[in-house]
Design an enzyme around this catalytic site. Sequence first.
Site, PDB file in Angstrom:
ATOM      1  N   LYS A 183      39.534  53.643  34.597  1.00 20.98           N
ATOM      2  CA  LYS A 183      38.298  53.994  35.291  1.00 20.98           C
ATOM      3  C   LYS A 183      38.130  55.519  35.375  1.00 20.98           C
ATOM      4  O   LYS A 183      39.065  56.273  35.122  1.00 20.98           O
ATOM      5  CB  LYS A 183      38.285  53.365  36.686  1.00 20.98           C
TER       6      LYS A 183
HETATM    7  C1  LIG Z   1      38.052  47.175  36.763  1.00 16.88           C
HETATM    8  C2  LIG Z   1      37.072  46.195  37.247  1.00 16.88           C
HETATM    9  C3  LIG Z   1      37.331  45.327  38.318  1.00 16.88           C
HETATM   10  C4  LIG Z   1      38.668  45.164  38.950  1.00 16.88           C
HETATM   11  O1  LIG Z   1      39.307  46.329  39.301  1.00 16.88           O
HETATM   12  P1  LIG Z   1      40.918  46.334  39.321  1.00 16.88           P
HETATM   13  O2  LIG Z   1      41.219  47.658  39.940  1.00 16.88           O
HETATM   14  O3  LIG Z   1      41.364  46.217  37.906  1.00 16.88           O
HETATM   15  O4  LIG Z   1      41.348  45.205  40.149  1.00 16.88           O
HETATM   16  C5  LIG Z   1      36.322  44.501  38.774  1.00 16.88           C
HETATM   17  N1  LIG Z   1      35.118  44.513  38.215  1.00 16.88           N
HETATM   18  C6  LIG Z   1      34.814  45.321  37.183  1.00 16.88           C
HETATM   19  C7  LIG Z   1      33.435  45.307  36.624  1.00 16.88           C
HETATM   20  C8  LIG Z   1      35.790  46.176  36.658  1.00 16.88           C
HETATM   21  O5  LIG Z   1      35.498  46.952  35.616  1.00 16.88           O
END
Ligand SMILES: *Cc1c(COP(=O)(O)O)cnc(C)c1O
Length: 375
Positions: A183
Amino acid sequence: MADFLPFPRPAIDEETIAGVAEVLRSGWITSGPQVKAFEAALSAYFGGRPVLALNSGTAALEVALRLCGVGPGDEVITAPLSWAATANVILAVGATPVFADIHPATRNIDLECVEAALTSRTRAILPVDLAGLPVDRERLYALAEKHRLRVVEDAAQSMGASWRGRRIGAFGDLTAISFHANKNLTTGEGGCLILSDAAQRPLAEKLRLQGVVRFPDGTMDVDVAGGKFNLTDIAARIGLGQLKQIDHFNARRRELAQDYFDCFDRSLGCELPPENFDDSNWHMFQILLPLARLRIGRGEFIDRMRQRNIGVGVHYPPIHLFTLYRDMGWREGDFPHAERVGRAIATLPLFPAMTRKDVERVCAAITEIINETTR
Ligand SMILES: *Cc1c(COP(=O)(O)O)cnc(C)c1O
């Protein structure tokens, strides 16, 4: 050949690495002073709203649904084109996911389809900002208010994005953000939940860690079965280092996205993402391949890019066609836009340390591959 170019790569600076080493030497590595400091810094970033640091974006979504009291018998409307977590959390709290198709231009949930999917059991809408391009917040909240629904924003990908000049997370109902390694801001694994009201904080804190409430005399009580969702101080220290740079990271992503639009050969027949330079944080740059015109499928395209030392990702195959969801009754044809986008979508390299030269290399490779495989 040029070095391998992955599609994401985290940017961790030396100051952050030194800070993490200090935390490791401090004798306190789980939730403690770094988490408090990270939450305060995040709260300042989100206009003073209460922020809970958590150990994943998934945890933030789950805590949010539980805060809303969503459970068995309730329906939550969400997008089929997302990471599996988006729908899995609805199942995790015992509720029923209801998918609404995406709009082909934004690739985000189509609010008209949301309206069509409402029933007397609908309790919440869980929209996803795919690639960090926000769902229309005005229409979303107008719809939610009209039907008295809670909104849990899956803003996992939207750190630093905005809607018409207002930062995502600084307004609205509940906002869940992820700090996963891929992210825009990362803590390795981690996430946060932004609350609209400080009165929700005590319950949110209980849901974060085993339902525990501690008293001044050292005793404790538990009156709700909370989870194990707290962030470590190690991760929070990474987050503090990242938060100082997030606006710079996102500005750099925007420039690189612009470079893609400048360099991409528009005659290839690929569909490019919406050219949004106001709201999006450019979490991903995703194209749709012109599969009908090619002799190869997406898998072969990805292989050929890899042979040229370029990583390409797939975000995402539609959730409703996974075995778990097929077993609940969903089929091909249920959400045609999500299925078409899910078949053709490819995520190109985009991270702050990339250069325009890298973008040119990616675009040249795509041109070569498409030209040599056009029917
Ligand atoms: C990354 C992501 C998640 C979950 O986040 P985590 O930190 O991996 O648990 C949920 N929804 C979307 C759209 C994501 O890209």
